[in-house]
Structures are given as C-alpha cells and as structure tokens.
Design a protein around this motif. Structure first.
Motif, PDB file in Angstrom:
ATOM      1  N   TRP A  36       1.009  -0.902  -0.014  1.00  0.00           N
ATOM      2  CA  TRP A  36       0.443   0.480  -0.202  1.00  0.00           C
ATOM      3  C   TRP A  36       0.518   1.403  -0.051  1.00  0.00           C
ATOM      4  CZ3 TRP A  36      -5.400  -0.085  -0.507  1.00  0.00           C
ATOM      5  CH2 TRP A  36      -5.227  -0.610  -0.255  1.00  0.00           C
ATOM      6  N   TYR A  37       0.716   1.699  -1.000  1.00  0.00           N
ATOM      7  CA  TYR A  37       1.089   3.616  -1.022  1.00  0.00           C
ATOM      8  C   TYR A  37       0.096   4.705  -0.557  1.00  0.00           C
ATOM      9  CZ  TYR A  37       5.722   1.677  -3.019  1.00  0.00           C
ATOM     10  OH  TYR A  37       6.188   0.965  -3.311  1.00  0.00           O
ATOM     11  N   GLN A  38       0.525   5.741  -0.099  1.00  0.00           N
ATOM     12  CA  GLN A  38      -0.379   6.720  -0.227  1.00  0.00           C
ATOM     13  C   GLN A  38       0.379   8.198  -0.782  1.00  0.00           C
ATOM     14  OE1 GLN A  38       1.580   8.556   3.878  1.00  0.00           O
ATOM     15  NE2 GLN A  38      -0.636   7.755   4.627  1.00  0.00           N
ATOM     16  N   GLN A  39      -0.645   8.990  -1.313  1.00  0.00           N
ATOM     17  CA  GLN A  39       0.091  10.194  -2.303  1.00  0.00           C
ATOM     18  C   GLN A  39      -1.050  11.099  -1.170  1.00  0.00           C
ATOM     19  OE1 GLN A  39       0.379   9.752  -6.283  1.00  0.00           O
ATOM     20  NE2 GLN A  39       1.722  11.661  -6.402  1.00  0.00           N
ATOM     21  N   GLY A  40      -0.155  11.574  -0.252  1.00  0.00           N
ATOM     22  CA  GLY A  40      -1.124  13.167   0.173  1.00  0.00           C
ATOM     23  C   GLY A  40      -0.676  14.351  -0.736  1.00  0.00           C
ATOM     24  N   PRO A  41      -2.099  15.334  -0.824  1.00  0.00           N
ATOM     25  CA  PRO A  41      -1.945  16.164  -1.524  1.00  0.00           C
ATOM     26  C   PRO A  41      -0.044  17.160  -1.815  1.00  0.00           C
ATOM     27  CG  PRO A  41      -3.941  16.318  -0.051  1.00  0.00           C
ATOM     28  CD  PRO A  41      -2.905  15.286  -0.131  1.00  0.00           C
ATOM     29  N   GLY A  42      -0.282  17.209  -3.199  1.00  0.00           N
ATOM     30  CA  GLY A  42       1.377  18.082  -3.323  1.00  0.00           C
ATOM     31  C   GLY A  42       2.285  17.265  -2.446  1.00  0.00           C
ATOM     32  N   LYS A  43       2.582  15.907  -2.483  1.00  0.00           N
ATOM     33  CA  LYS A  43       3.414  14.835  -1.950  1.00  0.00           C
ATOM     34  C   LYS A  43       4.181  14.264  -2.885  1.00  0.00           C
ATOM     35  CE  LYS A  43       2.250  15.997   3.083  1.00  0.00           C
ATOM     36  NZ  LYS A  43       1.912  15.432   4.070  1.00  0.00           N
ATOM     37  N   GLN A  44       4.765  12.890  -2.720  1.00  0.00           N
ATOM     38  CA  GLN A  44       4.999  12.321  -3.657  1.00  0.00           C
ATOM     39  C   GLN A  44       4.380  10.849  -2.857  1.00  0.00           C
ATOM     40  OE1 GLN A  44       9.799  12.274  -3.645  1.00  0.00           O
ATOM     41  NE2 GLN A  44      10.034  13.010  -5.940  1.00  0.00           N
ATOM     42  N   ARG A  45       4.417   9.978  -4.096  1.00  0.00           N
ATOM     43  CA  ARG A  45       3.872   8.389  -3.517  1.00  0.00           C
ATOM     44  C   ARG A  45       4.953   8.057  -2.762  1.00  0.00           C
ATOM     45  NH1 ARG A  45       0.964   5.538  -7.857  1.00  0.00           N
ATOM     46  NH2 ARG A  45       0.324   7.529  -8.880  1.00  0.00           N
ATOM     47  N   GLU A  46       3.976   7.230  -1.404  1.00  0.00           N
ATOM     48  CA  GLU A  46       5.067   7.180   0.048  1.00  0.00           C
ATOM     49  C   GLU A  46       4.350   5.504   0.275  1.00  0.00           C
ATOM     50  OE1 GLU A  46       6.943  11.178   1.682  1.00  0.00           O
ATOM     51  OE2 GLU A  46       5.596   9.358   2.211  1.00  0.00           O
ATOM     52  N   LEU A  47       5.939   4.569   0.002  1.00  0.00           N
ATOM     53  CA  LEU A  47       5.158   3.756   0.091  1.00  0.00           C
ATOM     54  C   LEU A  47       5.242   3.230   2.368  1.00  0.00           C
ATOM     55  CD1 LEU A  47       5.212   0.515  -0.171  1.00  0.00           C
ATOM     56  CD2 LEU A  47       7.242   0.028   0.938  1.00  0.00           C
ATOM     57  N   VAL A  48       3.604   3.474   2.307  1.00  0.00           N
ATOM     58  CA  VAL A  48       3.345   2.610   3.720  1.00  0.00           C
ATOM     59  C   VAL A  48       3.962   1.827   4.493  1.00  0.00           C
ATOM     60  CG1 VAL A  48       0.651   3.112   5.007  1.00  0.00           C
ATOM     61  CG2 VAL A  48       1.151   4.688   2.997  1.00  0.00           C
ATOM     62  N   SER A  49       2.748  -0.224   3.541  1.00  0.00           N
ATOM     63  CA  SER A  49       3.140  -1.157   4.406  1.00  0.00           C
ATOM     64  C   SER A  49       3.327  -1.583   2.826  1.00  0.00           C
ATOM     65  CB  SER A  49       1.820  -1.010   5.098  1.00  0.00           C
ATOM     66  OG  SER A  49       1.833  -2.791   5.982  1.00  0.00           O
ATOM     67  N   SER A  50       3.900  -2.985   3.071  1.00  0.00           N
ATOM     68  CA  SER A  50       3.808  -4.257   2.429  1.00  0.00           C
ATOM     69  C   SER A  50       3.701  -5.532   3.117  1.00  0.00           C
ATOM     70  CB  SER A  50       5.647  -4.260   2.058  1.00  0.00           C
ATOM     71  OG  SER A  50       6.613  -4.492   2.444  1.00  0.00           O
ATOM     72  N   ILE A  51       3.490  -6.422   2.186  1.00  0.00           N
ATOM     73  CA  ILE A  51       3.569  -7.995   3.071  1.00  0.00           C
ATOM     74  C   ILE A  51       3.887  -9.089   1.936  1.00  0.00           C
ATOM     75  CG2 ILE A  51       0.939  -7.756   2.417  1.00  0.00           C
ATOM     76  CD1 ILE A  51       0.682  -9.768   4.886  1.00  0.00           C
ATOM     77  N   SER A  52       4.661 -10.336   2.547  1.00  0.00           N
ATOM     78  CA  SER A  52       4.743 -10.358   1.397  1.00  0.00           C
ATOM     79  C   SER A  52       4.055 -11.969   1.083  1.00  0.00           C
ATOM     80  CB  SER A  52       6.417 -11.645   2.390  1.00  0.00           C
ATOM     81  OG  SER A  52       6.265 -11.922   3.882  1.00  0.00           O
ATOM     82  N   SER A  53       4.205 -12.768   0.478  1.00  0.00           N
ATOM     83  CA  SER A  53       2.974 -14.186   0.213  1.00  0.00           C
ATOM     84  C   SER A  53       2.992 -14.908   1.560  1.00  0.00           C
ATOM     85  CB  SER A  53       4.029 -15.063  -0.887  1.00  0.00           C
ATOM     86  OG  SER A  53       5.788 -15.190  -0.785  1.00  0.00           O
ATOM     87  N   GLY A  54       4.095 -15.025   2.826  1.00  0.00           N
ATOM     88  CA  GLY A  54       4.535 -15.953   3.438  1.00  0.00           C
ATOM     89  C   GLY A  54       3.554 -14.839   4.835  1.00  0.00           C
TER      90      GLY A  54
END
Length: 121
Positions: A36-54
C-alpha cells in the motif's frame, strides 16, 4: 489482464478507522509481495506498508502501531486496517503488487487506481 481494485476509502473524523481492500482479478498464478502506498496533496507517493506471500509485514514509521496490513490469498485480496487516523493520513491510497500470471511468466508489477481517504480534524 490483471487488475487491482481498491475500495473502502472515504471521509472519517480524526481518531476514526477505515479498512481498505485491494482485490486482484484476472489471470493470476500467484500474488507475491503486495503493498500500500499513499500520496498526499502535493506530495510524492510513499510506501506505507508491505506484506510478503508468507505474511511478513513492514510499515512506515508514520503508521506503525496504527495500521495493519493483511492478506487473504484464497480471495486474492489485501487489506489495510487504519486506526487512530490523523489529518496527515489524508491521501490517495494505492495498492501495488508483484504478480505472476502464469508459472512460465516472470513477476510483473501492477498498480490499482487508488482510493481517497480524507481525515477531518
């Protein structure tokens, strides 16, 4: 063709909760790392969280202890439970994933169209 479709965004008051969903559809052999990424107003897209297949998870410092990522491999769906929301969490949230369409094909990276989360103070 693989598609990622997010849902669950909306308007919530500060301190509230939302649960985002990302459903993968199409010809899918396996979902690998999902993010999941987030992109706030006027900001770059940033990584919020990740989950592996495991099921191994990672979180940005800004959301640790408040957000929880999870996945249901049978449903090909990834979730982001967001609690104790703050105004600075206001952003478009994008689902992203490394997906294998066939055993014979390499992993490809896909993006969803995004879902808006607005936190009012």
């Amino acid at each position: 063709q693989v598609q990622l479709v997010e849902s669950g965004g909306g308007l919530v008051q500060s301190g509230g909760s939302l649960r985002l969903s990302c459903a993968a559809s199409g010809t899918i052999y396996s979902l690998n790392i999902m993010r999941w990424y987030q992109q706030g107003p006027g900001k770059q897209r940033e990584l919020v969280s990740s989950i592996s297949s495991g099921g191994f998870t990672n979180y940005a410092d800004s959301v640790k202890g408040r957000f929880t990522i999870s996945r249901d491999n049978a449903k090909k769906t990834v979730y982001l439970q967001m609690n104790s929301l703050k105004s600075e969490d206001t952003a478009v949230y994008y689902c992203n994933g490394d997906i294998k369409e066939s055993v014979n094909l390499p992993l490809r990276n896909y993006w969803g169209q995004g879902t808006q989360v607005t936190v009012s103070s």
